[in-house]
Design an enzyme around this catalytic site. Structure first.
Site, PDB file in Angstrom:
ATOM      1  CG  ASP A  23      -8.110   0.420   9.417  1.00 33.35           C
ATOM      2  OD1 ASP A  23      -9.471   1.871  10.768  1.00 33.35           O
ATOM      3  OD2 ASP A  23      -8.877  -0.546   9.455  1.00 33.35           O
TER       4      ASP A  23
ATOM      5  NE  ARG B 153      -1.580  -2.964  -4.446  1.00 32.03           N
ATOM      6  CZ  ARG B 153      -2.084  -3.410  -3.494  1.00 32.03           C
ATOM      7  NH1 ARG B 153      -1.812  -2.224  -1.827  1.00 32.03           N
ATOM      8  NH2 ARG B 153      -2.606  -4.689  -2.171  1.00 32.03           N
TER       9      ARG B 153
ATOM     10  CG  PHE C 283     -12.891   0.017   2.551  1.00 35.95           C
ATOM     11  CD1 PHE C 283     -11.794  -0.498   3.636  1.00 35.95           C
ATOM     12  CD2 PHE C 283     -12.239  -0.564   1.355  1.00 35.95           C
ATOM     13  CE1 PHE C 283     -10.952  -1.023   3.086  1.00 35.95           C
ATOM     14  CE2 PHE C 283     -11.227  -1.004   1.391  1.00 35.95           C
ATOM     15  CZ  PHE C 283     -10.596  -1.547   1.729  1.00 35.95           C
TER      16      PHE C 283
ATOM     17  CG  ASP D 188      -5.694  -3.516  -1.309  1.00 34.25           C
ATOM     18  OD1 ASP D 188      -4.587  -2.611  -0.862  1.00 34.25           O
ATOM     19  OD2 ASP D 188      -5.841  -4.722  -1.906  1.00 34.25           O
TER      20      ASP D 188
ATOM     21  N   GLY E 118       1.057  -0.977   0.139  1.00 30.76           N
ATOM     22  CA  GLY E 118      -0.291  -0.172  -0.834  1.00 30.76           C
ATOM     23  C   GLY E 118       0.854   1.275  -0.002  1.00 30.76           C
TER      24      GLY E 118
ATOM     25  CD  GLU F 149       1.326   0.851   7.552  1.00 28.84           C
ATOM     26  OE1 GLU F 149       1.068   0.345   6.144  1.00 28.84           O
ATOM     27  OE2 GLU F 149       0.707  -0.164   8.419  1.00 28.84           O
ATOM     28  CG  ASP F 150      -1.798   1.657   3.077  1.00 28.83           C
ATOM     29  OD1 ASP F 150      -1.424   1.304   4.498  1.00 28.83           O
ATOM     30  OD2 ASP F 150      -1.870   1.337   2.116  1.00 28.83           O
TER      31      ASP F 150
HETATM   32  P1  IMP Z   1      -4.549  -1.587  11.157  1.00 23.37           P
HETATM   33  O1  IMP Z   1      -3.525  -3.158  11.024  1.00 23.37           O
HETATM   34  O2  IMP Z   1      -5.238  -1.771  10.852  1.00 23.37           O
HETATM   35  O3  IMP Z   1      -3.720  -0.408  11.121  1.00 23.37           O
HETATM   36  O4  IMP Z   1      -4.342  -2.029   9.306  1.00 23.37           O
HETATM   37  C1  IMP Z   1      -3.231  -1.192   8.568  1.00 23.37           C
HETATM   38  C2  IMP Z   1      -3.559  -1.836   7.023  1.00 23.37           C
HETATM   39  O5  IMP Z   1      -5.020  -2.138   6.729  1.00 23.37           O
HETATM   40  C3  IMP Z   1      -3.103  -1.224   5.771  1.00 23.37           C
HETATM   41  O6  IMP Z   1      -1.769  -0.631   5.837  1.00 23.37           O
HETATM   42  C4  IMP Z   1      -3.819  -1.036   4.637  1.00 23.37           C
HETATM   43  O7  IMP Z   1      -3.462  -2.332   4.175  1.00 23.37           O
HETATM   44  C5  IMP Z   1      -5.308  -1.867   5.346  1.00 23.37           C
HETATM   45  N1  IMP Z   1      -6.226  -0.690   5.370  1.00 23.37           N
HETATM   46  C6  IMP Z   1      -6.815  -0.039   6.426  1.00 23.37           C
HETATM   47  N2  IMP Z   1      -7.777   0.617   6.012  1.00 23.37           N
HETATM   48  C7  IMP Z   1      -7.846   1.127   4.908  1.00 23.37           C
HETATM   49  C8  IMP Z   1      -8.954   0.737   3.935  1.00 23.37           C
HETATM   50  O8  IMP Z   1     -10.180   1.685   3.690  1.00 23.37           O
HETATM   51  N3  IMP Z   1      -8.663   0.667   2.536  1.00 23.37           N
HETATM   52  C9  IMP Z   1      -7.696  -0.503   2.451  1.00 23.37           C
HETATM   53  N4  IMP Z   1      -6.931  -0.148   3.084  1.00 23.37           N
HETATM   54  C10 IMP Z   1      -7.192  -0.292   4.358  1.00 23.37           C
HETATM   55 MG    MG Z   2      -4.073  -3.803   2.073  1.00 24.75          MG
END
Ligand code: IMP
Ligand code: MG
Length: 184
Positions: free
Chosen positions: A105, A167, A154, A161, A46, A101-102
């Site tokens: 979340d 992407r 989302f 993605d 990402g 990081e992208d």
């Molecule tokens: P976390 O571990 O929940 O903080 O998630 C991080 C990863 O989840 C990111 O690097 C993304 O790959 C994916 N992610 C979380 N939210 C989204 C979203 O809204 N769209 C796409 N990917 C997401």
């Molecule tokens: Mg992803």
């Protein structure tokens, strides 16, 4: 699920706004690490587009590496399980590391990665996230550099993605998915 029809997605952040903000974040990093080297680590896949734009706006001695972790599987929700799929190519000992990081979340991914990287004794360890969804946080992780704080939607595009699609979109879009959409 087929690729979303145009009416099932809407632009949240336009490419011009992203470009401007990425430049601002890069300038902050340049100021914060003046005269030093920074080592950017992109979280695949990402962050690849954000990292490639960001690094070109940083006016310092830089190097880059990538790490890949599994967390979301193919669907929309986190499994909560994080695992390193591709490790770094080189040591980060005594380097000024910025984890790129992208999106931040739940924080599960970053929480895990920060723990792993800290054990490798970098000189400094910071986080740059293009997007931050603070309302979803499970682990108390904060990014030092945030592009945009967004609501609990989302999103796809600019590296992000849904099941490996979208992407390549130049803007960040909200994707409207059925509430139970986990697998495409
Ligand atoms: P976390 O571990 O929940 O903080 O998630 C991080 C990863 O989840 C990111 O690097 C993304 O790959 C994916 N992610 C979380 N939210 C989204 C979203 O809204 N769209 C796409 N990917 C997401
Ligand atoms: Mg992803």
């Amino acid at each position: 699920m087929p690729i979303a029809r145009p009416e099932e997605r809407e632009i949240l952040i336009r490419r011009a706004a992203i470009e401007k903000r990425v430049r601002e974040v890069a300038h902050r990093i340049t100021r914060d690490f003046k005269g030093q080297r920074v080592h950017l680590i992109g979280v695949l896949k990402g962050a690849c587009i954000f990292l490639s734009d960001l690094v070109r706006e940083i006016d310092l001695d830089t190097s880059i590496d990538f790490i890949a972790v599994s967390s979301y599987g193919r669907g929309k929700e986190s499994s909560g399980q994080v695992r390193v799929l591709k490790d770094l190519d080189s040591s980060i000992a005594d380097l000024n590391v910025i984890l790129v990081e992208d999106i931040l979340d739940t924080g599960l991914t970053l929480n895990y990665l920060l723990r792993v990287l800290r054990q490798r004794r970098p000189k400094t360890l910071r986080v740059a996230a293009l997007l931050d969804k603070p309302s979803r946080r499970i682990k108390p992780v904060k990014a030092d550099y945030v592009g945009f704080t967004i609501p609990n939607k989302f999103v796809v595009g600019y590296g992000l993605d849904y099941s490996e699609r979208y992407r390549n979109l130049k803007d960040v879009w909200v994707l409207h998915l059925p509430a139970d959409a986990k697998e495409p």
